[in-house]
Enzyme design. Structure first.
Site, PDB file in Angstrom:
ATOM      1  N   PHE A  14       0.883  -1.236  -0.084  1.00 52.24           N
ATOM      2  CA  PHE A  14      -0.038   0.017  -0.021  1.00 52.24           C
ATOM      3  C   PHE A  14       0.777   1.284  -0.092  1.00 52.24           C
ATOM      4  CE2 PHE A  14      -2.433   3.570   2.055  1.00 52.24           C
ATOM      5  CZ  PHE A  14      -3.519   3.422   0.975  1.00 52.24           C
ATOM      6  N   ASP A  26       9.473   2.799   1.211  1.00 55.39           N
ATOM      7  CA  ASP A  26       8.264   3.566   1.944  1.00 55.39           C
ATOM      8  C   ASP A  26       8.352   3.166   3.329  1.00 55.39           C
ATOM      9  OD1 ASP A  26       5.864   4.352   2.554  1.00 55.39           O
ATOM     10  OD2 ASP A  26       4.627   3.415   0.931  1.00 55.39           O
ATOM     11  N   LYS A  74       3.444  10.131   8.397  1.00 56.13           N
ATOM     12  CA  LYS A  74       2.839   9.809   9.701  1.00 56.13           C
ATOM     13  C   LYS A  74       3.292  10.265  10.901  1.00 56.13           C
ATOM     14  CE  LYS A  74       0.310   5.759   7.496  1.00 56.13           C
ATOM     15  NZ  LYS A  74      -0.903   6.444   8.049  1.00 56.13           N
TER      16      LYS A  74
END
Length: 417
Positions: A155, A240, A269
């Protein structure tokens, strides 16, 4: 509506104008229905806890999907935002920005990479990585090198390029045609990756832990093998670390567990501890592929975001902080393994640091999530069979034990039901 006394500690303040039912109703009328929202309106947070509009308190083991790495309203981050907001919130990247330079220096000093591009989210950081990899490859190898190999169950975000890079068709359906130039291989399968490399391949992009894909952890020899393969074939390795970076796994970056360094890395995040910010880091020769005008972000690296992120990063980098994260995560993992031994419906417990998943052997994740919420614990169900736990890095063993007690009751109820 005012909440006072025991429901919100000793503070008395007006928090919301609408009650919980009214907030949920208005959301149904006003907002685009892009989320399957739970029937819960959160209005305040402190540390590992949040409160809803009815005054109920919850242990938050979702942490804004790994965003609130320091918990809710960490004092250092709050003070940094307050101080910077009174000085300069935004100007433009047409000018030099002191808080941006300070944050970039911190990230570079604590990584093996050399340059930083700031943006506002993980998807934007991934977009930056994709564009940079293609620009580098075209300059180095020619226009035929543009393809990026990613993993099935990955993702990488919600923009068109990011969902094209995501190895899960459910995120892509309805948005075709997608940008070309991506292919997918099974995670943790080095032979499949080697076989997928072709004449158009320029990079490999992977998550050290596939959070949204089910908390799938890279095998100990996988990322080192990918690094060696990329070096052998002249490919870039993009990691990532939007979810795994900034302390989530007990190391500042998750790839440190594997003894490797990427060529490009995306972050977001926990970087801002609740304030929106993303970043893409790259080594010097790769970053040099970008020249003025190639890429930009109006709000990227604004003073307010950088002040919040600097406070967060400095806190996480303090001596002993990540050691404590590792100890508490180990305690949590042991408690979950005890539950696995007690409840046969738990097939496996896996994860790295404070990114932990429990896979069930039947479709009960959403039911368990609901039972936990009713009892004051917020966790995240991924699909039908995965429970994901993302407590703040500051969570205590006592709070972990309280969460496990609630989860135990929920699993017992679900087993009996």
């Amino acid at each position: 509506m005012t909440f006072v006394g025991s429901r919100f500690g000793e503070r008395e303040e007006e928090l919301v104008d609408l009650d919980q039912e009214e907030i949920i109703t208005q959301a149904g009328r006003c907002l685009m229905q892009t989320y399957g929202r739970l029937p819960l309106a959160l209005v305040r947070g402190e540390g590992a806890y949040v409160w809803d509009a009815a005054g109920r308190r919850y242990l938050d083991f979702v942490s804004g999907l790994a965003v609130n790495g320091l918990g809710h309203c960490h004092p250092r981050v709050v003070e940094a935002i307050r101080a910077q907001a009174g000085v300069l919130m935004h100007c433009s990247n047409l000018y030099h920005i002191e808080p941006q330079v300070r944050l970039a220096g911190l990230l570079i000093e604590n990584s093996a990479l050399d340059r930083v591009f700031f943006c506002n989210s993980g998807a934007e950081a991934v977009e930056t990585a994709i564009k940079l990899a293609r620009k580098w490859a075209k300059k180095r190898h020619g226009p035929e090198r543009y393809e990026i190999i990613t993993a099935l169950q990955s993702f990488h975000g919600r923009t068109l390029a990011a969902i094209a890079a995501t190895g899960q068709p459910k995120y892509q359906q309805g948005f075709e045609p997608l940008p070309p130039g991506f292919s997918y291989v099974p995670f943790n399968d080095l032979d499949a990756l080697r076989a997928a490399v072709g004449e158009h391949t320029c990079a490999v992009m992977l998550e050290p832990v596939q959070g949204e894909g089910g908390v799938n952890v890279a095998a100990p020899d996988y990322l080192p093998g990918v690094r060696a393969l990329c070096d052998e074939l002249g490919l870039l390795l993009i990691l990532d670390e939007v979810q795994t970076g900034i302390g989530r796994t007990g190391r500042f970056f998750a790839h440190e567990h594997y003894g490797i360094t990427p060529d490009i890395m995306s972050l977001a995040k926990s970087l801002g501890a609740g304030f929106p910010i993303g970043a893409a880091l790259a080594r010097e020769d790769v970053a040099a592929a970008f020249t003025p005008g190639d890429h930009a972000s109006t709000f990227g690296g604004n003073p307010l975001a950088c002040a919040a992120a600097t406070a967060a990063v400095e806190t996480i980098l303090e001596s002993g902080f990540l050691d404590q994260v590792t100890r508490t995560a180990g305690h949590f993992r042991r408690r979950l393994e005890e539950l696995r031994a007690r409840f046969p419906m738990i097939k496996e417990v896996r994860g790295l640091g404070m990114l932990i998943g429990a896979e069930l052997n039947r479709d009960a994740a959403k039911a368990v999530q609901g039972r936990c919420q009713e009892s004051g614990l917020l966790i995240n169900a991924i699909g039908d069979r995965i429970l994901r736990f993302l407590p703040p890095l500051t969570v205590t063993t006592a709070e972990v034990d309280a969460a496990v007690d609630i989860l135990t009751t929920a699993l017992a109820q679900e087993s009996e039901g």
